[in-house]
Motif scaffolding. Structure first.
Motif, PDB file in Angstrom:
ATOM      1  N   THR A 151     -12.152  24.023 -16.676  1.00 56.36           N
ATOM      2  CA  THR A 151     -13.226  23.062 -16.468  1.00 56.36           C
ATOM      3  C   THR A 151     -13.883  22.679 -17.784  1.00 56.36           C
ATOM      4  N   ILE A 152     -14.131  23.667 -18.630  1.00 56.38           N
ATOM      5  CA  ILE A 152     -14.768  23.399 -19.918  1.00 56.38           C
ATOM      6  C   ILE A 152     -13.855  22.542 -20.789  1.00 56.38           C
ATOM      7  N   LEU A 153     -12.557  22.813 -20.752  1.00 56.90           N
ATOM      8  CA  LEU A 153     -11.608  22.000 -21.517  1.00 56.90           C
ATOM      9  C   LEU A 153     -11.579  20.552 -21.033  1.00 56.90           C
ATOM     10  N   GLY A 154     -11.958  20.346 -19.772  1.00 55.10           N
ATOM     11  CA  GLY A 154     -12.005  18.990 -19.235  1.00 55.10           C
ATOM     12  C   GLY A 154     -13.298  18.272 -19.508  1.00 55.10           C
ATOM     13  N   ASP A 155     -14.261  18.949 -20.144  1.00 54.44           N
ATOM     14  CA  ASP A 155     -15.551  18.330 -20.434  1.00 54.44           C
ATOM     15  C   ASP A 155     -15.421  17.400 -21.639  1.00 54.44           C
ATOM     16  N   THR A 156     -16.246  16.384 -21.678  1.00 55.27           N
ATOM     17  CA  THR A 156     -16.135  15.323 -22.676  1.00 55.27           C
ATOM     18  C   THR A 156     -16.230  15.792 -24.122  1.00 55.27           C
ATOM     19  N   PRO A 157     -17.068  16.776 -24.480  1.00 55.70           N
ATOM     20  CA  PRO A 157     -17.126  17.174 -25.890  1.00 55.70           C
ATOM     21  C   PRO A 157     -15.771  17.521 -26.500  1.00 55.70           C
ATOM     22  N   PHE A 158     -14.819  17.932 -25.650  1.00 58.04           N
ATOM     23  CA  PHE A 158     -13.515  18.315 -26.183  1.00 58.04           C
ATOM     24  C   PHE A 158     -12.569  17.134 -26.335  1.00 58.04           C
ATOM     25  N   LEU A 159     -13.113  15.913 -26.120  1.00 60.53           N
ATOM     26  CA  LEU A 159     -12.340  14.718 -26.465  1.00 60.53           C
ATOM     27  C   LEU A 159     -12.114  14.635 -27.972  1.00 60.53           C
ATOM     28  N   GLY A 160     -13.119  15.031 -28.732  1.00 59.96           N
ATOM     29  CA  GLY A 160     -13.042  14.873 -30.187  1.00 59.96           C
ATOM     30  C   GLY A 160     -12.207  15.941 -30.840  1.00 59.96           C
ATOM     31  N   LEU A 327     -22.766  29.131 -14.679  1.00 66.15           N
ATOM     32  CA  LEU A 327     -24.168  28.756 -14.855  1.00 66.15           C
ATOM     33  C   LEU A 327     -24.540  28.676 -16.326  1.00 66.15           C
ATOM     34  N   TRP A 328     -24.029  29.612 -17.140  1.00 66.12           N
ATOM     35  CA  TRP A 328     -24.396  29.621 -18.547  1.00 66.12           C
ATOM     36  C   TRP A 328     -23.984  28.319 -19.235  1.00 66.12           C
ATOM     37  N   TYR A 329     -22.814  27.772 -18.877  1.00 65.06           N
ATOM     38  CA  TYR A 329     -22.363  26.524 -19.497  1.00 65.06           C
ATOM     39  C   TYR A 329     -23.106  25.323 -18.914  1.00 65.06           C
ATOM     40  N   PHE A 330     -23.308  25.352 -17.612  1.00 60.96           N
ATOM     41  CA  PHE A 330     -24.010  24.263 -16.943  1.00 60.96           C
ATOM     42  C   PHE A 330     -25.432  24.134 -17.485  1.00 60.96           C
ATOM     43  N   SER A 331     -26.105  25.277 -17.739  1.00 59.54           N
ATOM     44  CA  SER A 331     -27.472  25.265 -18.253  1.00 59.54           C
ATOM     45  C   SER A 331     -27.531  24.698 -19.668  1.00 59.54           C
ATOM     46  N   ILE A 332     -26.447  24.885 -20.426  1.00 58.36           N
ATOM     47  CA  ILE A 332     -26.393  24.330 -21.783  1.00 58.36           C
ATOM     48  C   ILE A 332     -26.225  22.816 -21.751  1.00 58.36           C
ATOM     49  N   ARG A 333     -25.388  22.338 -20.829  1.00 63.75           N
ATOM     50  CA  ARG A 333     -25.015  20.915 -20.834  1.00 63.75           C
ATOM     51  C   ARG A 333     -26.041  20.014 -20.152  1.00 63.75           C
ATOM     52  N   LEU A 334     -26.772  20.530 -19.161  1.00 65.47           N
ATOM     53  CA  LEU A 334     -27.725  19.679 -18.438  1.00 65.47           C
ATOM     54  C   LEU A 334     -28.739  19.000 -19.372  1.00 65.47           C
ATOM     55  N   PRO A 335     -29.366  19.726 -20.297  1.00 66.66           N
ATOM     56  CA  PRO A 335     -30.315  19.047 -21.207  1.00 66.66           C
ATOM     57  C   PRO A 335     -29.670  17.936 -22.017  1.00 66.66           C
ATOM     58  N   HIS A 336     -28.386  18.085 -22.334  1.00 66.94           N
ATOM     59  CA  HIS A 336     -27.698  17.028 -23.079  1.00 66.94           C
ATOM     60  C   HIS A 336     -27.619  15.752 -22.251  1.00 66.94           C
ATOM     61  N   PHE A 337     -27.307  15.900 -20.955  1.00 68.28           N
ATOM     62  CA  PHE A 337     -27.245  14.716 -20.091  1.00 68.28           C
ATOM     63  C   PHE A 337     -28.616  14.040 -19.997  1.00 68.28           C
ATOM     64  N   ILE A 338     -29.665  14.858 -19.844  1.00 73.20           N
ATOM     65  CA  ILE A 338     -31.018  14.305 -19.729  1.00 73.20           C
ATOM     66  C   ILE A 338     -31.382  13.539 -20.994  1.00 73.20           C
ATOM     67  N   ASP A 339     -31.093  14.129 -22.157  1.00 72.31           N
ATOM     68  CA  ASP A 339     -31.408  13.462 -23.425  1.00 72.31           C
ATOM     69  C   ASP A 339     -30.622  12.163 -23.576  1.00 72.31           C
ATOM     70  N   LYS A 340     -29.342  12.184 -23.163  1.00 70.29           N
ATOM     71  CA  LYS A 340     -28.533  10.969 -23.260  1.00 70.29           C
ATOM     72  C   LYS A 340     -29.112   9.842 -22.423  1.00 70.29           C
ATOM     73  N   ILE A 341     -29.422  10.151 -21.151  1.00 66.89           N
ATOM     74  CA  ILE A 341     -29.939   9.122 -20.262  1.00 66.89           C
ATOM     75  C   ILE A 341     -31.303   8.643 -20.742  1.00 66.89           C
ATOM     76  N   LYS A 342     -32.136   9.573 -21.229  1.00 70.39           N
ATOM     77  CA  LYS A 342     -33.469   9.190 -21.727  1.00 70.39           C
ATOM     78  C   LYS A 342     -33.339   8.261 -22.927  1.00 70.39           C
ATOM     79  N   LEU A 343     -32.417   8.574 -23.837  1.00 73.45           N
ATOM     80  CA  LEU A 343     -32.199   7.736 -25.009  1.00 73.45           C
ATOM     81  C   LEU A 343     -31.696   6.354 -24.612  1.00 73.45           C
ATOM     82  N   ILE A 344     -30.808   6.326 -23.621  1.00 74.84           N
ATOM     83  CA  ILE A 344     -30.296   5.037 -23.130  1.00 74.84           C
ATOM     84  C   ILE A 344     -31.433   4.226 -22.509  1.00 74.84           C
TER      85      ILE A 344
END
Length: 1000
Positions: A151-160, A327-344
């Motif tokens: 699942t983590i390998l399928g997350d977008t950060p690993f596109l780069g 949960l540990w990974y989900f808790s790390i990534r959720l704030p990133h989504f919030i910041d992205k949407i807020k910035l948009i």
């Protein structure tokens, strides 16, 4: 392709050929020599090898291997055979390392490193479902950790993958995968003796692997912020201007927050914040689009970014809910989504503000700029034809008219162009200049007053920042709206209103300062407008007006080719006066409406607020599509409802193209990337002819249609599925228990783990064998549709102690008193198809099942092959459709609208009075070989509209004609009789002579 090695010294083509040999070995080959693998092991390895070779498994054909390899030695030569087994083991061992990209086929060299590692891990997890022994608990924990890594390998950060930090992490992923590969090989491809010799080493290897995974997780935690921020700079082009995925995520989050779900307790506040930021950005985007700002270049990047962020968030949220994201990974990534949407959202707010300031400057100057603005309003998206007078009248009411607050409503059927006309008026220069405050809100069928207030405030009304507005209570919002509008001349547009109560709930929030303020509605319902409103009804366009609109939409201001005039006018005529159809026109296969509705409900397209009447809501949606000429009625049911429909082939091609661009649907082949985000996958029939059709990925998929054989690999990759419609599946679907989101399942046998699907609503099993209805099926509280063919019987372990929620049950056998009692556990049944035979009850009466307790039953088809003499039968009183096959029975009063008598061993039918069928509209006789005539009392039924006779005696057909003539003599011209093939004396088929009825 060429032969390539996954590691030095191995030739994939040779391994493939040897796997095929071992898969086809005779059972007699040296039973005294242990072979540690099973055919399913080899099938998994073969599929993986095919993938590494770059062979599309949907086109791979398994040829009969050369059998000389096992016929060249004596059956007693076990030593030679053991050497062959050992040689094969050594070749297989080299497959259990992550392959290098340079060693793949030219076609598969396009794979990214993360995809390659994920494919290898999935391959390992699939093999690990076979043999674990004394390590079962630890292996289960390891499988869970490995699924996390996929699942983590399928997350977008690993596109780069070109980033140094990503490459470093991927090297650690690869090391973990290789350690796991060594263990999987030991567990699955070594003999018992070999396994026992290394058992202490395996225990230590497991310890080392868990420690390596913990280290990897720590490094992910440290590095994920930097690689996530790097990924935010990625730019793409918006191919389709749609926010489908963003709205889908918004409503999913809303549902999730309304649930009492213990899984999200630790992150509920963050999910709520993400929901609020999405709502704000969505409202800004919709306002910008509605206000004709969507053509500005600055809007393209935010649209792409918010869609990408929505896909990222949806993927991880749903993966977390099914247990595949820790949960540990989900808790790390959720704030990133919030910041992205807020910035948009901040960027969208700036775009809107800048554009509004520019528009204000234009309108204040009122000179040549006004004509330029007017020209912009006549661009393609706001083209209207045939409503010029209505537009002028509405403008006059907005700009002139009375001083008091006035409500104006634009009313018309779906597709007429109400929104387009309103938008054109809203952006008219005179309207811009006239009003101090303007707001556009889309209301739709379901709404919440608080959301309406927020949308009105953030679309140019309030000067407060969006965070303050989003955090206000409803009463504060109402107060702020009132104060913001007080003393100002304002125009509020509310698009697509369904509920007449809306204005009653909002009226007090809009001050009437007698300064010419206006409220503008658009609606398909004339009655939503309050009393004293000014209502403008839009008429349908003439064929000539449709042609004019089509020319403007397609050719704009350019001359059109004269040779297209004839076909163009035909297309316009087929639009039935609906502008939306003109704009969109462009599967010739008939679509079952009932199946379509079931799929819509399972997909969640029907709003939750009206789920209790989901079928009716879905039918309304379908009728809207039909009204817009996007869908065509093909066949109708006996009650005049829609049975099947079709879509224009040109429109289908357009829909498929847009659906793929929008990630809504993809017609796929065997190559499917982990980063393809389509919600629905469909294997075309021609692609599924081989037994090796298996995709490696599909982590975003919600619906799958087509052919799939390897259920374990398939299910592990698609655990977010809501719909699974498999046309061919010959393997055990034991792993189906992981599909916790599944709502709709169509397969060709009943899985033993079916009870695990706690959210399943629709189950279709089509097979050639009798299907057992297990007790666990009757305990599935959400299951309401059960279709089993050719015949289903209740399992002996079923009991009648628990009520279920079934509404549709098909092809069930009711042959004894216990079956009847079990049927009583389904009091909500509305449709029932059953096969019955008379049985002796406790009072020693010979009778058919007593169905009077099914008080909600509307449609019943009853078949028997052992009718015998006439016996007692009781039907529910409110049945509307009854089909009887092979029964001989007495008649009671029934509220039937449709009655079909088919294959009945009935010689005489007596009806004492027409009151037996007070609501009957259609009567059908088919294959009633012995029935002589129809009772004349049938003709006296006031509601009867038609009698149909097919493959029956000539005397029966003549009695039908006699009834028709008698009714005509009495002035009843409504009754119609249709005669098909009939039997003369001696059983020979004939025609009645009325050729006009033969085809009916």
């Amino acid at each position: 392709m060429g032969n390539r090695s996954s590691s030095p010294g191995i030739n994939l083509s040779e391994v493939r050929q040897e796997i095929l040999k071992w898969k086809s070995r005779p059972n007699w080959i040296h039973d005294d020599v242990e072979i540690p693998w099973t055919e399913s092991h080899l099938t998994a390895v073969l599929d993986y090898v095919l993938k590494l070779e770059g062979i599309n498994s949907s086109h791979f054909t398994q040829r009969n291997p050369n059998q000389a390899w096992y016929s060249s030695f004596n059956r007693s030569d076990s030593k030679k055979f053991a050497e062959m087994v050992e040689s094969f083991q050594q070749k297989l061992r080299q497959l259990f390392n992550v392959p290098k990209l340079q060693q793949l086929s030219d076609k598969d060299k396009t794979l990214k490193k993360n995809e390659l590692i994920a494919a290898f891990i999935i391959f390992l997890v699939q093999l690990w479902y076979h043999r674990t022994g004394s390590f079962e608990g630890r292996v289960d924990s390891l499988k869970k950790e490995l699924r996390f890594l996929v699942t983590i390998l399928g997350d977008t950060p690993f596109l780069g993958t070109e980033l140094e930090q990503v490459q470093s992490l991927l090297a650690e992923f690869e090391a973990v995968a290789n350690l796991a590969g060594s263990l999987v090989y030991c567990f699955n491809f070594t003999t018992d003796q070999q396994f026992k010799s290394v058992i202490t080493k395996i225990d230590k290897a497991l310890d080392a692997l868990f420690k390596r995974i913990d280290l990897l997780k720590a490094n992910i935690t440290n590095l994920i912020p930097s690689i996530t921020n790097a990924g935010m700079t990625r730019k793409t082009v918006a191919v389709v201007d749609s926010l489908f995925i963003v709205e889908s995520l918004f409503y999913d989050l809303e549902d999730l927050l309304n649930q009492d779900n213990s899984l999200i307790v630790d992150v509920k506040d963050q999910i709520k914040m993400l929901h609020q930021e999405l709502m704000f950005s969505l409202s800004l985007l919709k306002d910008i689009k509605v206000n004709r700002h969507s053509e500005i270049e600055e809007l393209e990047e935010p649209v792409v970014r918010i869609r990408d962020a929505a896909y990222e968030a949806e993927y991880l949220i749903n993966s977390f809910l099914v247990g595949d994201t820790p949960l540990w990974y989900f808790s790390i990534r959720l704030p990133h989504f919030i910041d992205k949407i807020k910035l948009i959202g901040t960027g969208l707010q700036e775009i809107k503000m800048n554009y509004d300031i520019g528009a204000l400057k234009v309108t204040k100057n009122l000179s040549p700029q006004l004509s330029l603005q007017a020209k912009r309003n006549n661009e393609v998206n706001d083209i209207t034809v045939g409503f010029e007078d209505k537009e002028k009248d509405i403008l006059d009411q907005l700009i002139g008219g009375a001083d008091q607050l006035q409500v104006i409503s634009i009313f018309g059927m779906p597709g007429l162009g109400k929104t387009t006309l309103a938008r054109k008026i809203y952006n008219h220069p005179s309207v811009n200049y006239r009003f101090d405050k303007r707001s556009w809100s889309v209301i739709s069928q379901t709404y919440q007053r608080k959301n309406v207030l927020i949308n009105v405030l953030i679309s140019s009304i309030s000067e407060l920042d969006k965070d303050r507005i989003l955090n206000m209570e409803e009463e504060r919002l109402a107060e702020h709206l009132y104060k913001s509008l007080m003393g100002r001349r304002y125009l509020i547009v509310m698009d697509d209103i369904w509920d007449s109560n809306l204005w009653d709930n909002l009226l007090r929030f809009f001050p009437d300062d007698r300064n010419g303020s206006r409220i503008l509605f658009t609606s398909r319902n004339k009655n939503v407008a309050p009393p004293n409103s000014i209502i403008y009804a839009l008429p349908s366009l003439s064929n000539g007006q449709c042609w004019e609109l089509l020319k403007k939409k397609v050719f704009h201001d350019e001359p059109y080719p004269p040779q297209l005039q004839v076909i163009g006018k035909k297309i316009a005529a087929n639009c039935y006066g609906l502008p939306l159809a003109v704009v969109i026109i462009a599967e010739d296969k008939e679509i079952s409406v009932r199946k379509l509705i079931r799929l819509w409900i399972a997909e969640g397209f029907i709003s939750n607020e009206r789920k209790e009447n989901a079928d009716s809501v879905a039918e309304e949606y379908l009728k809207e599509l039909i009204d817009k000429s996007l869908v065509i009625v093909s066949k109708r049911r006996s009650d005049d409802g829609i049975k099947t429909c079709v879509v224009h082939d040109l429109l289908r091609d357009l829909c498929l193209r847009v659906a793929e661009e929008e990630n809504f649907l993809k017609l796929m082949d065997n190559n499917y990337s982990i980063y393809e985000r389509h919600h629905r996958l469909c294997f075309h029939t021609s692609q599924a002819s081989s037994q090796f059709v298996r995709p490696f990925f599909g982590l975003h998929v919600r619906s799958f249609f087509g052919h799939m054989l390897d259920s374990t690999l398939f299910v592990l990759n698609m655990k977010l599925l809501r719909v699974l419609d498999l046309q061919i599946s010959d393997v055990n679907l034991g792993a189906i228990k992981f599909l916790l989101h599944l709502r709709y399942l169509a397969i060709n046998y009943m899985p033993l783990s079916i009870g695990s699907l706690v959210n399943l609503e629709f189950l279709v099993v089509k097979t050639t064998r009798i299907v057992d209805i297990h007790p666990q099926i009757l305990k599935m509280t959400k299951l309401r549709y059960l279709h089993l063919t050719p015949l289903a019987i209740f399992d002996e372990k079923c009991n009648s102690s628990q009520i279920n929620n079934l509404e549709f049950l098909s092809n069930v056998s009711i042959s004894n008193l216990k079956d009847e009692e079990l049927l009583k556990c389904s009091p909500h049944l509305r449709k029932l198809k059953c096969r019955c035979q008379p049985f002796v009850d406790n009072q020693r009466r010979l009778r058919y099942p007593d169905l009077h307790f099914l008080t909600r039953l509307e449609s019943l088809k009853m078949t028997t092959v052992h009718g015998g003499k006439a016996v007692e039968i009781n039907f529910p009183s409110n049945i509307k459709k009854l089909t009887l096959d092979g029964l001989r029975l007495p008649w009671e009063k029934m509220s039937l609208r449709f009655l079909k008598l088919e294959i009945l061993d009935l010689h005489q039918w007596n009806v004492a009075t027409s009151e037996h069928f007070p609501k009957l509209q259609r009567l059908v006789f088919r294959d009633c070989y012995n029935l002589q005539e129809i009772p004349t009392e049938i003709g006296e039924i006031d509601t009867l509209q038609s009698i149909e006779v097919e493959s029956c005696l000539k005397s029966l057909a003549q009695s039908a004609r006699k009834i028709e003539q008698e009714q005509r003599d009495m002035g009843n011209e409504e009754l119609k009789v249709f005669i098909g093939h009939i039997f003369r004396d001696g059983g020979h088929k004939s025609n009645d002579g009325d050729s006009s009825d033969d085809d009916d």
